[in-house]
Design an enzyme around this catalytic site. Structure first.
Site, PDB file in Angstrom:
ATOM      1  N   THR A   1       1.023  -1.190   0.102  1.00  0.00           N
ATOM      2  CA  THR A   1      -0.070   0.113  -0.264  1.00  0.00           C
ATOM      3  C   THR A   1       1.188   0.928   0.337  1.00  0.00           C
ATOM      4  O   THR A   1       1.765   1.402   0.354  1.00  0.00           O
ATOM      5  CB  THR A   1      -0.695   0.260   0.931  1.00  0.00           C
ATOM      6  OG1 THR A   1      -2.225  -0.914   1.311  1.00  0.00           O
ATOM      7  CG2 THR A   1      -1.464   1.627   1.481  1.00  0.00           C
ATOM      8  N   THR A   2       0.506   2.699  -0.518  1.00  0.00           N
ATOM      9  CA  THR A   2       0.476   3.785   0.046  1.00  0.00           C
ATOM     10  C   THR A   2      -0.688   4.434   0.473  1.00  0.00           C
ATOM     11  O   THR A   2      -0.776   4.580  -0.367  1.00  0.00           O
ATOM     12  CB  THR A   2       1.200   4.462  -1.277  1.00  0.00           C
ATOM     13  OG1 THR A   2       2.218   3.612  -2.075  1.00  0.00           O
ATOM     14  CG2 THR A   2       2.116   5.740  -0.589  1.00  0.00           C
TER      15      THR A   2
END
Lengths: 271, 231
Positions: free
Chosen positions: A67-68
């Site tokens: 994820t970011t």
């Protein structure tokens, strides 16, 4: 049942029977008590869950990961920006995950780490927040909501959950921002980024961040930070979503494909 | 976990080592497509372990209601346990709600919660749920610990990485400058599911023998079976 009824009257066995639950009830105990998960048939799940399949090359349990996400607070409120990719091992499981969870019309949370861990516990938090409203006839504050979440997460510390959350929302007539994770951290702050691409996002975010940003500048800073993270981090990608949180509620600002953003930013560079 | 590794003096040739190995991969692939007013879901019919094929006619589809079908593959005994408990719960719902059928989205959430309940000893399964809800077609897919997401099409199981790109191209029309406008009918969806399985049977040892396809419309569930390569 008859045997059960007789045994109930025998003091030594009766005590055991009153605690007895069938394996089906124990496996899915979370259907009736949503904060209780069934215990594994071995100790220390952090190490031993992995060992269960390391001896067998065929078996790989890859949970959705990677994820970011970012959130920052500025004069106009809070901006949350996220990507939308979920990876299980090397495989991109989904490019369309909604990583911002809409808890109620004041609170938002982002999702990083184990997708199932985050979505399950956000669902529990959503129900806790609604119950708070019903009991107290007022909306829950962000401080209280994050404390509830933190207490639940902390009770599962060192059991292998993987979560990193940023929560934003109206709290005592102002907007605030919290970071929570599965180690039991709960901190209030101004700028957070979580996930495998966070190091890249921080680079852009820190260089462009200041308190006086206008709304449009803030959206663009969040969007650009996530875009650069998706560009350099293989575990991030898909669409970039930007949310704006004000003290009277939140708005979804934009949802843009990384490819479209890439073309736009490349064209800007050539000008 | 207490094992032979903690007792080096016993690690000699000929010593029998016992270990807790609850998981096995029985292979199999599943695909589902949702249309405007229908859903199509398919699964191959091979059951294998390692290089052995156990059965060539083994259904991985479970009809839960008149408008919901679950496909489940991975570790067969886990699939079997999970789906039978789910079927019981679906039945319990209708028994306690004056024979009202549980809705598709409720099953989707129930399955997710059940799978997460075993967070520390997961069912090693790949699940896809397809059906119709209020006249529209939906597909839900799961990871082994219950992360649930709604899609319009999805492939799972041993050849998910072979099948998903075909669907991305044919239905998702991903990364195309000029997108063709071909309507997605039941016939086209069934043909696509069949074609993807024919392709998978060509390259995946765990997929083959046949495909079972369930077509879910407002009129109920229609089942079809199509033969595949048997080698």
């Amino acid at each position: 049942m008859a045997l059960n009824d007789i045994l109930k009257h025998m003091p030594s066995v009766g005590d055991m029977l009153s605690d007895y639950k069938s394996t089906e009830e124990m496996d899915f105990i979370n259907l009736s008590q949503n904060k209780v998960l069934s215990a594994p048939p071995y100790s220390n799940p952090v190490e031993n869950l992995a060992k269960l399949h390391e001896n067998n090359d065929n078996i790989k349990i890859n949970f959705d990961h990677g994820t970011t996400t970012l959130g920052f607070i500025y004069q106009g409120g809070v901006v949350l920006a996220v990507d939308s990719r979920a990876t299980g091992g090397q495989y991109i499981g989904s490019q369309s995950v909604r990583k911002v969870v809409e808890i109620n019309d004041l609170l938002l949370g982002t999702l990083a780490g184990g997708a199932a861990d985050c979505t399950y516990w956000y669902r529990v938090l959503t129900s806790e927040c609604r119950l708070y409203e019903l009991r107290n006839k007022k909306k829950i504050s962000l401080a209280a909501a994050t404390k509830i979440m933190n207490n639940i997460i902390y009770s599962y510390k060192n059991s292998g959950l993987s979560m990193g959350m940023i929560l934003a929302g109206g709290d005592m007539n102002q907007v605030s921002l919290y970071y929570l994770d599965s180690d039991g951290t709960r901190t209030m702050g101004k700028v957070f980024s979580v996930g495998s691409g966070s190091i890249f996002a921080y680079g852009v975010l820190d260089s462009g961040y200041k308190w006086e940003l206008t709304d449009e500048q803030a959206y663009e800073l969040g969007r650009r930070s996530i875009y650069h993270a998706t560009h350099r981090d293989a575990y991030s990608g898909g669409t970039v979503r930007v949310y704006h949180v004000k003290k009277d509620g939140w708005n979804l600002i934009s949802e843009e494909d990384c490819l479209d953003l890439h073309r736009r930013y490349e064209a800007e560079k050539k000008k | 976990m207490l094992g032979i590794n903690q007792f080096p003096e016993y690690q000699v040739p000929g010593a029998v080592q016992h270990q807790f190995n609850p998981y096995e991969n029985n292979g199999g692939s599943i695909v589902a497509i949702a249309g405007d007013n229908f859903a199509v879901i398919g699964a191959d019919t091979r059951l294998s372990a390692g290089y052995n094929i156990f059965t060539r006619n083994h259904s991985k589809l479970f009809q839960l209601t008149s408008s919901a079908v679950l496909a489940s593959c991975g570790n067969w005994c886990d699939s079997d346990t999970l789906t039978s408990i789910l079927q019981t719960r679906v039945r319990q719902y209708s028994d306690t709600h004056e024979n009202k059928e549980i809705s598709l989205n409720a099953i989707a959430q129930l399955l997710s919660t059940m799978m997460y309940g075993r967070r520390f000893f997961p069912y090693y399964v790949s699940n896809i749920l397809a059906g119709i809800y209020e006249g529209k077609g939906y597909v839900y897919s799961y990871d082994p610990i219950g992360h649930c997401e709604r899609h319009t099409y999805r492939a799972g199981g041993s050849s998910s990485a072979l099948l998903q790109p075909i669907l991305d191209n044919q239905i998702g029309l991903k990364n195309m400058e000029e997108k063709p406008t071909i309507p997605l009918t039941v016939d086209r969806a069934v043909k696509l599911v069949t074609d993807t399985f024919i392709s998978a049977a060509e390259r995946d040892i765990y997929t083959g023998d046949g495909v079972k396809i369930s077509i879910i419309t407002e009129n109920g569930v229609e089942e079809r079976q199509i033969p595949l390569r048997k080698d």
